[in-house]
Motif scaffolding. Sequence first.
Motif, mmCIF file in Angstrom:
data_model
loop_
_atom_site.group_PDB
_atom_site.id
_atom_site.type_symbol
_atom_site.label_atom_id
_atom_site.label_comp_id
_atom_site.label_asym_id
_atom_site.label_seq_id
_atom_site.Cartn_x
_atom_site.Cartn_y
_atom_site.Cartn_z
ATOM 1 N N PHE A 126 0.121 44.405 39.578
ATOM 2 C CA PHE A 126 -0.137 45.839 39.677
ATOM 3 C C PHE A 126 -1.649 46.059 39.702
ATOM 4 O O PHE A 126 -2.386 45.427 38.928
ATOM 5 N N ASP A 128 -4.961 49.157 40.258
ATOM 6 C CA ASP A 128 -5.302 50.592 40.330
ATOM 7 C C ASP A 128 -5.951 50.913 41.680
ATOM 8 O O ASP A 128 -6.022 50.038 42.572
ATOM 9 N N GLN A 133 -6.762 44.700 38.548
ATOM 10 C CA GLN A 133 -5.402 44.395 38.096
ATOM 11 C C GLN A 133 -5.103 45.097 36.783
ATOM 12 O O GLN A 133 -5.943 45.184 35.880
ATOM 13 N N THR A 174 -0.332 53.769 35.350
ATOM 14 C CA THR A 174 0.351 54.059 36.612
ATOM 15 C C THR A 174 -0.409 53.389 37.750
ATOM 16 O O THR A 174 -1.527 53.803 38.084
ATOM 17 N N PRO A 175 0.149 52.345 38.321
ATOM 18 C CA PRO A 175 -0.545 51.604 39.382
ATOM 19 C C PRO A 175 -0.646 52.408 40.669
ATOM 20 O O PRO A 175 0.154 53.311 40.939
ATOM 21 N N LEU A 178 1.175 47.612 44.382
ATOM 22 C CA LEU A 178 1.643 46.300 43.930
ATOM 23 C C LEU A 178 1.207 45.293 44.980
ATOM 24 O O LEU A 178 1.500 45.454 46.176
ATOM 25 N N LYS A 190 -0.191 44.358 50.390
ATOM 26 C CA LYS A 190 -0.357 45.523 49.511
ATOM 27 C C LYS A 190 0.740 46.542 49.778
ATOM 28 O O LYS A 190 0.941 46.968 50.922
ATOM 29 N N TRP A 193 2.640 51.812 45.316
ATOM 30 C CA TRP A 193 3.555 51.931 44.179
ATOM 31 C C TRP A 193 3.815 53.410 43.888
ATOM 32 O O TRP A 193 2.876 54.178 43.640
ATOM 33 N N VAL A 198 3.998 51.669 34.312
ATOM 34 C CA VAL A 198 4.492 50.320 34.030
ATOM 35 C C VAL A 198 3.808 49.821 32.759
ATOM 36 O O VAL A 198 2.728 50.299 32.403
#
Length: 218
Positions: A126, A128, A133, A174-175, A178, A190, A193, A198
């Motif tokens: 995950f 941002d 990561q 909250t990503p 993923l 990529k 998400w 998560v």
Amino acid sequence: MANTSQPVRRTAMLAGAVALLGLVGACGSESSTSSAPQPTKAPRTTHADTGAATRTPTAPAVTTAPGDTAGPASASARTDGRCHTSELRAAVGRVDPGAGQRNFPIVLTNTSDRTCTLYGYPGAAFVDASGAQLGPDPERAPASPVTVTLTPGKSAWAGLSFSSPQISGARTATPAALLVTPPDEHDPLKVRWSAGEVPVGGGESSVSVTALEAGTGP
């Protein structure tokens, strides 16, 4: 005594001459029968019909014209081998909740014009909006991986699971995306998400991923 008769002396002289000739003959016979051996010459192989000397043939040199390629090997290389990142498309399927868990299928689809294979676990992370990561790498769920053969357009999937943060009490984020990396590859795909927060730290924050299998999900 001084007047020995001529016949007697002639007889004695003849006897001596005969003895001398016999000795010379014996020496000559011995010399002719014990002469030194002559050196032996190696036999010469000839053709039976012409008598010409035979030579061992030399194999002609094998040359390859510029631009020649091994057709069968090239075809085999195209139909065998693993799927590369550039030949795949990644997607995340719909959530499948159950017993306090959140489960998502990660789907890899072959977008190339050749058949390729996948074996093992995909990488997942995950991130941002800046690409950093969030949380640790997922753990691999125990499994016995199998080789999945993907013809053009076919897919394989792996399960991504974690405990619901509302139940586990884990720290969350909250990503934005993923990142999915196919087995044995370095470049990720990529995927946006959109499934909410998560777990990224604290108790019960682990995320797990299963081995790939054929299809698009359970």
